[in-house]
Design a protein around this motif. Sequence first.
Motif, PDB file in Angstrom:
ATOM      1  N   ARG A  27       0.848  -1.194   0.000  1.00 26.75           N
ATOM      2  CA  ARG A  27       0.000   0.000   0.000  1.00 26.75           C
ATOM      3  C   ARG A  27       0.884   1.244   0.000  1.00 26.75           C
ATOM      4  NH1 ARG A  27      -5.388   0.293   1.591  1.00 26.75           N
ATOM      5  NH2 ARG A  27      -5.041   2.536   1.388  1.00 26.75           N
ATOM      6  N   VAL A 136     -15.433  -3.476  -4.018  1.00 29.64           N
ATOM      7  CA  VAL A 136     -15.524  -3.423  -2.549  1.00 29.64           C
ATOM      8  C   VAL A 136     -16.672  -2.493  -2.190  1.00 29.64           C
ATOM      9  CG1 VAL A 136     -14.302  -2.908  -0.398  1.00 29.64           C
ATOM     10  CG2 VAL A 136     -13.032  -3.799  -2.372  1.00 29.64           C
ATOM     11  N   ILE A 163     -15.919  -6.377   1.319  1.00 24.40           N
ATOM     12  CA  ILE A 163     -16.807  -5.426   2.002  1.00 24.40           C
ATOM     13  C   ILE A 163     -15.991  -4.419   2.788  1.00 24.40           C
ATOM     14  CG2 ILE A 163     -18.767  -7.002   2.144  1.00 24.40           C
ATOM     15  CD1 ILE A 163     -16.680  -6.467   5.218  1.00 24.40           C
TER      16      ILE A 163
HETATM   17  O1  LIG Z   1      -9.045  -3.028  -2.085  1.00 25.38           O
HETATM   18  C1  LIG Z   1      -8.529  -3.499  -1.094  1.00 25.38           C
HETATM   19  C2  LIG Z   1      -9.303  -4.199  -0.033  1.00 25.38           C
HETATM   20  C3  LIG Z   1      -9.117  -3.507   1.290  1.00 25.38           C
HETATM   21  O2  LIG Z   1      -9.699  -2.216   1.221  1.00 25.38           O
HETATM   22  C4  LIG Z   1      -9.821  -4.301   2.384  1.00 25.38           C
HETATM   23  O3  LIG Z   1     -10.980  -3.942   2.680  1.00 25.38           O
HETATM   24  O4  LIG Z   1      -9.211  -5.239   2.910  1.00 25.38           O
HETATM   25  C5  LIG Z   1      -7.657  -3.349   1.628  1.00 25.38           C
HETATM   26  C6  LIG Z   1      -6.912  -2.592   0.529  1.00 25.38           C
HETATM   27  O5  LIG Z   1      -5.543  -2.488   0.862  1.00 25.38           O
HETATM   28  C7  LIG Z   1      -7.087  -3.293  -0.795  1.00 25.38           C
HETATM   29  O6  LIG Z   1      -6.452  -2.523  -1.838  1.00 25.38           O
END
Ligand SMILES: O=C1C[C@@](O)(C(=O)O)C[C@@H](O)[C@@H]1O
Length: 209
Positions: A27, A136, A163
């Motif tokens: 990230r 998401v 989610i």
């Molecule tokens: O898109 C996602 C999913 C996420 O947002 C999660 O809810 O675990 C975590 C983020 O780092 C990843 O890029």
Amino acid sequence: MKIVVSVEDAGVIDEAVKYSPTFIEIRLDRMAGDLLDQVRVIREKTAIPLIATLRSREEGGRFVGNADLWTRIIGPITRYVDFVDVEARYRDHAPLIKSQGVQILASLHTSEMPTPPELGKIESMLRSYGDIPKIVVKPRTTDDLLALVAFTHQAQKPICTSIMGAEFRYARAILPLFGSEFMFCHAGTPTAEGQYHIQEARQIADLLK
Ligand SMILES: O=C1C[C@@](O)(C(=O)O)C[C@@H](O)[C@@H]1O
């Protein structure tokens, strides 16, 4: 069940790899200093496939630059990773990223709960430029969650659904059972609310085999 451990610090890699994640997500938006150097350090530490994510503030991250700055940051990093997470706002840069031999995780994050037809339209839009769509959303009721599970089950594969929030965090373990490609988790510092630690995620994955 494919586990993606999401990290913001190269220092947690040695601990994370003990639990055999399928992917490591870096990230970038939650890191400081020389991003390219830190990605290089992570690449030298492990052969586990890497996902580079520079999450916009609009979609829950900390990156506040424009698409040109986004691509200037991501560009030099592509040589060290296997996937790049590309939000729709950056989609124009997807062909150049793909030309460098990197796959695209085409993502959309919303604090709403789209209807099944809306989810289908989002999926089509993401598939128009990415190899794996990632949607998401934020379910508000059990019926919302059941609709997301049904959408995931019926959708073309590969697809990743997940989610937001802590209320339905158990869905992180359920959605992969109905076809979602990944379960995101953390290695000490959650990068999103409701994530399980990778040790828990590994236990869940091993128990639900
Ligand atoms: O898109 C996602 C999913 C996420 O947002 C999660 O809810 O675990 C975590 C983020 O780092 C990843 O890029």
